[in-house]
Design a protein around this motif. Sequence first.
Motif, PDB file in Angstrom:
ATOM      1  N   LEU A 168       1.851  -8.699   7.628  1.00 13.20           N
ATOM      2  CA  LEU A 168       1.189  -8.002   6.522  1.00 13.20           C
ATOM      3  C   LEU A 168       2.118  -6.991   5.865  1.00 13.20           C
ATOM      4  CD1 LEU A 168      -2.344  -7.328   8.078  1.00 13.20           C
ATOM      5  CD2 LEU A 168      -1.626  -9.200   6.589  1.00 13.20           C
ATOM      6  N   GLY A 169       2.095  -6.980   4.540  1.00 15.24           N
ATOM      7  CA  GLY A 169       2.911  -6.013   3.798  1.00 15.24           C
ATOM      8  C   GLY A 169       4.381  -6.380   3.818  1.00 15.24           C
ATOM      9  N   PHE A 170       5.223  -5.427   3.372  1.00 14.11           N
ATOM     10  CA  PHE A 170       6.670  -5.623   3.480  1.00 14.11           C
ATOM     11  C   PHE A 170       7.221  -6.838   2.797  1.00 14.11           C
ATOM     12  CE2 PHE A 170       7.573  -3.035   7.367  1.00 14.11           C
ATOM     13  CZ  PHE A 170       8.451  -2.241   6.690  1.00 14.11           C
ATOM     14  N   PRO A 174       0.468 -10.147   0.697  1.00 13.89           N
ATOM     15  CA  PRO A 174      -0.042  -9.079  -0.165  1.00 13.89           C
ATOM     16  C   PRO A 174      -1.534  -8.840   0.052  1.00 13.89           C
ATOM     17  CG  PRO A 174       0.293 -11.085  -1.439  1.00 13.89           C
ATOM     18  CD  PRO A 174       0.677 -11.414  -0.015  1.00 13.89           C
ATOM     19  N   PRO A 175      -2.056  -7.699  -0.463  1.00 12.44           N
ATOM     20  CA  PRO A 175      -3.473  -7.359  -0.246  1.00 12.44           C
ATOM     21  C   PRO A 175      -4.421  -8.477  -0.661  1.00 12.44           C
ATOM     22  CG  PRO A 175      -2.334  -5.524  -1.276  1.00 12.44           C
ATOM     23  CD  PRO A 175      -1.336  -6.633  -1.196  1.00 12.44           C
ATOM     24  N   PHE A 208      -0.656  -2.227  -0.225  1.00 11.95           N
ATOM     25  CA  PHE A 208      -1.181  -2.626   1.066  1.00 11.95           C
ATOM     26  C   PHE A 208      -1.714  -1.427   1.849  1.00 11.95           C
ATOM     27  CE2 PHE A 208      -2.077  -5.006   4.641  1.00 11.95           C
ATOM     28  CZ  PHE A 208      -2.126  -6.306   4.215  1.00 11.95           C
ATOM     29  N   SER A 209      -0.989  -0.324   1.778  1.00 10.59           N
ATOM     30  CA  SER A 209      -1.437   0.869   2.510  1.00 10.59           C
ATOM     31  C   SER A 209      -2.784   1.335   2.005  1.00 10.59           C
ATOM     32  CB  SER A 209      -0.440   2.004   2.310  1.00 10.59           C
ATOM     33  OG  SER A 209       0.816   1.551   2.626  1.00 10.59           O
ATOM     34  N   LYS A 210      -2.906   1.386   0.682  1.00  8.63           N
ATOM     35  CA  LYS A 210      -4.180   1.830   0.103  1.00  8.63           C
ATOM     36  C   LYS A 210      -5.304   0.912   0.554  1.00  8.63           C
ATOM     37  CE  LYS A 210      -3.247   3.853  -4.402  1.00  8.63           C
ATOM     38  NZ  LYS A 210      -3.317   3.565  -5.826  1.00  8.63           N
ATOM     39  N   PHE A 211      -5.052  -0.378   0.485  1.00  5.63           N
ATOM     40  CA  PHE A 211      -6.082  -1.359   0.835  1.00  5.63           C
ATOM     41  C   PHE A 211      -6.531  -1.175   2.289  1.00  5.63           C
ATOM     42  CE2 PHE A 211      -6.716  -5.864   2.397  1.00  5.63           C
ATOM     43  CZ  PHE A 211      -8.054  -5.901   2.057  1.00  5.63           C
ATOM     44  N   ASP A 256     -15.046  -7.491  -5.962  1.00 11.81           N
ATOM     45  CA  ASP A 256     -14.160  -6.591  -6.729  1.00 11.81           C
ATOM     46  C   ASP A 256     -13.695  -5.381  -5.901  1.00 11.81           C
ATOM     47  OD1 ASP A 256     -16.578  -5.358  -6.513  1.00 11.81           O
ATOM     48  OD2 ASP A 256     -16.758  -4.841  -8.643  1.00 11.81           O
ATOM     49  N   PHE A 257     -13.700  -5.549  -4.571  1.00 11.35           N
ATOM     50  CA  PHE A 257     -13.301  -4.436  -3.694  1.00 11.35           C
ATOM     51  C   PHE A 257     -11.896  -3.934  -4.035  1.00 11.35           C
ATOM     52  CE2 PHE A 257     -11.433  -2.727   0.245  1.00 11.35           C
ATOM     53  CZ  PHE A 257     -12.388  -1.784   0.606  1.00 11.35           C
ATOM     54  N   LEU A 258     -10.972  -4.854  -4.275  1.00  9.36           N
ATOM     55  CA  LEU A 258      -9.593  -4.422  -4.552  1.00  9.36           C
ATOM     56  C   LEU A 258      -9.545  -3.590  -5.825  1.00  9.36           C
ATOM     57  CD1 LEU A 258      -7.479  -7.596  -3.632  1.00  9.36           C
ATOM     58  CD2 LEU A 258      -7.646  -5.464  -2.375  1.00  9.36           C
TER      59      LEU A 258
END
Length: 265
Positions: A168-170, A174-175, A208-211, A256-258
Amino acid sequence: MNSPTKQRYRVKFPPSTAHDLDQDEVYFHIIEEGGREVKIRFHDYDQIFLRPGLYEQLFYDRLKCTSPTKVGELLERSLATVREPITALRVLDLGAGNGMMGEVLKERHGVARLVGADIIPEARDAAFRDRPDVYDEYFVADFCALQSGDQERLEEWSFDCLTSVAALGFGDIPPRAFFNSLQLVKSGGWVAFNIKESFFNHSDQTGFSKFIRELIFSEYLDVYHIERYRHRLSMEGAPLFYFALVGQKTATIPADFLEMVGLSD
Ligand SMILES: C[S@@+](CC[C@H](N)C(=O)[O-])C[C@H]1O[C@@H](n2cnc3c(N)ncnc32)[C@H](O)[C@@H]1O
């Protein structure tokens, strides 16, 4: 964990001056027969998976990655607290690579159904080559934009668990892709993953961090376990710390969560 082959590679790490690179830019060389040096980045998974045993030699033997074992153990422990058997799970393993997490889930924990997913065909080919009895099915797909045929076939599995380890991430998943995978897990199902420790840090404003921060404090996930642990060593031998997280999905997450948490594609 089993290595699929006894084949060993001559791996050469670069001099330390090359080391202020981001984790996805880090590279090494392998010396092939005849002396040819090939430069490979850690994230050139297609190149790594083409060579049987190289991924295991690099990340597990040399850099001591512990994450599949750790995430598998915490998943089993979380299920034990609610007296659910891990063996009954129907798992989607996202970013499955050549099957290291799948092997733990199948052989150590005995899950009932296991489906792998990755964005590159080399991962699926390596998983079936090196661990042919681990995944019941393996999807090569971009989970940011699933084709309707894949979406339907995935839904048929009725997943009650999503795992994603070291993926995940990096510059990897992606989110949107993680979110779409989460939506394939029914309410009451489980999610188990690991993530770099900085992703929980408020100064980290990447998508990603925010999510992840929004998700774990939302009403859609009950967190059962978070643990900081040593994911693996860096090339310099320094510990790289990650968080392993296990939670239970409580409800369908709004489509629409993102966007609601300020992320758009
Ligand atoms: C470091 S490997 C981890 C493999 C395995 N989970 C393990 O623990 O050994 C990361 C994997 O994520 C996959 N990946 C990267 N981006 C992805 C995406 N957008 N969707 C699905 N898989 C992705 C890569 O192809 C690679 O196989």
